[in-house]
Design a protein around this motif. Sequence first.
Motif, PDB file in Angstrom:
ATOM      1  N   ARG A 241       0.777  -1.154  -0.056  1.00 20.11           N
ATOM      2  CA  ARG A 241      -0.069  -0.009  -0.114  1.00 20.11           C
ATOM      3  C   ARG A 241       0.802   1.239   0.015  1.00 20.11           C
ATOM      4  N   ALA A 242       0.463   2.283  -0.790  1.00 23.31           N
ATOM      5  CA  ALA A 242       1.555   3.304  -0.806  1.00 23.31           C
ATOM      6  C   ALA A 242       0.372   4.758  -1.156  1.00 23.31           C
ATOM      7  N   ARG A 243       0.973   5.618  -0.798  1.00 27.02           N
ATOM      8  CA  ARG A 243       0.192   7.016  -1.160  1.00 27.02           C
ATOM      9  C   ARG A 243       0.077   7.317  -2.751  1.00 27.02           C
ATOM     10  N   VAL A 244       1.296   7.069  -3.398  1.00 30.89           N
ATOM     11  CA  VAL A 244       1.303   7.404  -4.687  1.00 30.89           C
ATOM     12  C   VAL A 244       1.986   6.171  -5.467  1.00 30.89           C
ATOM     13  N   MET A 245       1.606   6.033  -6.533  1.00 32.70           N
ATOM     14  CA  MET A 245       2.186   4.890  -7.568  1.00 32.70           C
ATOM     15  C   MET A 245       2.803   5.431  -8.697  1.00 32.70           C
ATOM     16  N   VAL A 246       4.039   4.938  -9.306  1.00 35.29           N
ATOM     17  CA  VAL A 246       4.466   5.312 -10.514  1.00 35.29           C
ATOM     18  C   VAL A 246       4.738   4.190 -11.361  1.00 35.29           C
ATOM     19  N   ASN A 247       4.184   4.416 -12.414  1.00 35.08           N
ATOM     20  CA  ASN A 247       4.007   3.302 -13.397  1.00 35.08           C
ATOM     21  C   ASN A 247       5.376   3.322 -14.444  1.00 35.08           C
ATOM     22  N   CYS A 248       6.286   2.694 -14.368  1.00 32.39           N
ATOM     23  CA  CYS A 248       7.396   2.729 -15.301  1.00 32.39           C
ATOM     24  C   CYS A 248       7.598   1.243 -15.805  1.00 32.39           C
ATOM     25  N   ALA A 249       6.371   0.714 -16.156  1.00 33.54           N
ATOM     26  CA  ALA A 249       6.506  -0.755 -16.528  1.00 33.54           C
ATOM     27  C   ALA A 249       6.866  -1.170 -17.929  1.00 33.54           C
ATOM     28  N   GLY A 250       7.471  -0.111 -18.779  1.00 32.66           N
ATOM     29  CA  GLY A 250       7.876  -0.460 -20.124  1.00 32.66           C
ATOM     30  C   GLY A 250       7.222  -1.015 -20.992  1.00 32.66           C
ATOM     31  N   LEU A 251       7.455  -2.082 -21.369  1.00 34.43           N
ATOM     32  CA  LEU A 251       6.757  -2.973 -22.364  1.00 34.43           C
ATOM     33  C   LEU A 251       5.146  -3.314 -21.629  1.00 34.43           C
ATOM     34  N   HIS A 252       4.853  -3.264 -20.421  1.00 34.77           N
ATOM     35  CA  HIS A 252       3.575  -3.613 -19.934  1.00 34.77           C
ATOM     36  C   HIS A 252       2.946  -2.457 -19.513  1.00 34.77           C
ATOM     37  N   CYS A 253       3.581  -0.962 -19.617  1.00 40.84           N
ATOM     38  CA  CYS A 253       2.829   0.194 -18.909  1.00 40.84           C
ATOM     39  C   CYS A 253       1.599   0.436 -19.114  1.00 40.84           C
ATOM     40  N   ASP A 254       1.121   0.105 -20.539  1.00 38.94           N
ATOM     41  CA  ASP A 254      -0.249   0.341 -20.742  1.00 38.94           C
ATOM     42  C   ASP A 254      -1.307  -0.486 -19.969  1.00 38.94           C
ATOM     43  N   GLU A 255      -0.612  -1.865 -19.719  1.00 35.94           N
ATOM     44  CA  GLU A 255      -1.536  -2.702 -19.092  1.00 35.94           C
ATOM     45  C   GLU A 255      -1.606  -2.299 -17.801  1.00 35.94           C
ATOM     46  N   ILE A 256      -0.649  -1.750 -17.183  1.00 35.52           N
ATOM     47  CA  ILE A 256      -0.351  -1.543 -15.747  1.00 35.52           C
ATOM     48  C   ILE A 256      -1.475  -0.164 -15.649  1.00 35.52           C
ATOM     49  N   ALA A 257      -1.383   0.680 -16.514  1.00 33.11           N
ATOM     50  CA  ALA A 257      -2.372   1.854 -16.435  1.00 33.11           C
ATOM     51  C   ALA A 257      -3.969   1.488 -16.567  1.00 33.11           C
ATOM     52  N   ARG A 258      -3.993   0.533 -17.447  1.00 30.83           N
ATOM     53  CA  ARG A 258      -5.671  -0.048 -17.326  1.00 30.83           C
ATOM     54  C   ARG A 258      -5.926  -1.068 -15.998  1.00 30.83           C
ATOM     55  N   LEU A 259      -4.893  -1.622 -15.279  1.00 31.11           N
ATOM     56  CA  LEU A 259      -5.326  -2.112 -13.915  1.00 31.11           C
ATOM     57  C   LEU A 259      -5.655  -0.951 -13.029  1.00 31.11           C
ATOM     58  N   THR A 260      -4.847   0.136 -13.184  1.00 28.46           N
ATOM     59  CA  THR A 260      -5.240   1.160 -12.223  1.00 28.46           C
ATOM     60  C   THR A 260      -6.782   1.982 -12.444  1.00 28.46           C
ATOM     61  N   GLY A 261      -7.140   1.695 -13.642  1.00 27.09           N
ATOM     62  CA  GLY A 261      -8.509   2.170 -13.874  1.00 27.09           C
ATOM     63  C   GLY A 261      -8.407   3.314 -14.692  1.00 27.09           C
ATOM     64  N   ASP A 262      -7.088   3.618 -15.459  1.00 30.91           N
ATOM     65  CA  ASP A 262      -6.729   4.658 -16.409  1.00 30.91           C
ATOM     66  C   ASP A 262      -7.009   4.196 -17.661  1.00 30.91           C
ATOM     67  N   ASP A 263      -7.265   4.925 -18.661  1.00 26.03           N
ATOM     68  CA  ASP A 263      -7.425   4.775 -20.286  1.00 26.03           C
ATOM     69  C   ASP A 263      -6.064   5.418 -20.890  1.00 26.03           C
TER      70      ASP A 263
END
Length: 413
Positions: A204-226
């Motif tokens: 659990r964190a206050r802020v998440m940073v998505n630097c997932a490279g080849l999978h960054c769009d997938e992580i964004a969608r997991l977060t609920g963002d388009d």
Amino acid sequence: MAQVRTASARGAGHDCDVLVVGGGIVGLSTAYAITRAAPGTRVTVLEKEPGPARHQTGRNSGVIHSGVYYRPGSLKARYAVRGAAEMVKFCAEYGIPHAVTGKLIVATERTELPRLHALVQRARENGIPVRELGAAQIPEHEPEVRGLAAIHVGTTGVCDYVAVARQLAHASGAEIRYGAEVRHVDRRPGLGVAVRTRSGDVIRARVMVNCAGLHCDEIARLTGDDPGMRIVPFRGEYYELARPELVRGLVYPVPDPAFPFLGVHLTRGIDGGVHIGPNAVPALAREGYGWGVVHPRELGATLAWPGSWRIARRHWRYGAGELRRSLSKAAFTTAVRRLLPAVTEDDLVAAPAGVRAQAVLADGTLVDDFLIREAAHTVHVLNAPSPAATASLPIGREVGRRALAMLEEAVRP
């Protein structure tokens, strides 16, 4: 100041202040930047592989790019120019193997001469000193290279980016968790982000940073963002030169400005070996380092994205040439011989491939700049292919600045 407030206001229920997803050079640079800017900030990095820099960071040419190619004023231009100088300094400070070798960009056909001249103008706009060479001057730098004209870029170099990533991880003081693949993200406004890994751990964190490279769009969608884009993976295939004495330093063709790829080039690395490549062919998986690696779900997602088909229709001639060089060593050799006539097919020894995480919009546009977007409690890095390794220190500071601003807002009474 975030570094003052987080220690007293981080509160129960959070395992860290900032959670970085992705242990490549951009994610580790972000962790490094945050802890340097705000000492005491608790940073955790999740990396699904057993060690750092296993994908784009560890499978590129190792080049410290000067910034000569990139549109003036763009993030790529500004961060590459600044990042190249900082990367050399970082390597020197920590004893990481590196060398500032300079490079030649060589025109081999008359149709390339206007593009070469345009690169000279772009270099000047970006504040990069270059020297124009005639055909007779090219052998002074590279005796075996032939061309009609060239430019010499003195600030280009090479380094060991895997060693850089390891040093960033160590110097950041962050908690690095390897083998921690993100499977679920629960974001709640005003509370923060909870991430569950494949093993079942919850962070659990206050802020998440998505630097997932080849999978960054997938992580964004997991977060609920388009994310408004998709990662379309392009494999870059390399050969090693059996006669490295044919090349002194770095030699590049004149790139096609319609594409973010720089073409098949010659790179003498810090180990003294010379790598040739990469080409750019569609990969059949996000980590598809060979034609035999196929992930049906990932391939299906790529084919379902309208931008993939629009790229294919718009650039099929370019793609056909790249595909031919992938399937035919003779065709690849022919491309190399434009720059290095002495090379033969027997001189090329297969080397490990890389995969570029290229962001593509729905209309088929290849995103040509770094792309960083913010959402609630989250910073997404959605396009960071080459020259991201070169520019990783400035990118990390920018992403870290945004994360710390969010953290300050999160802990404000």
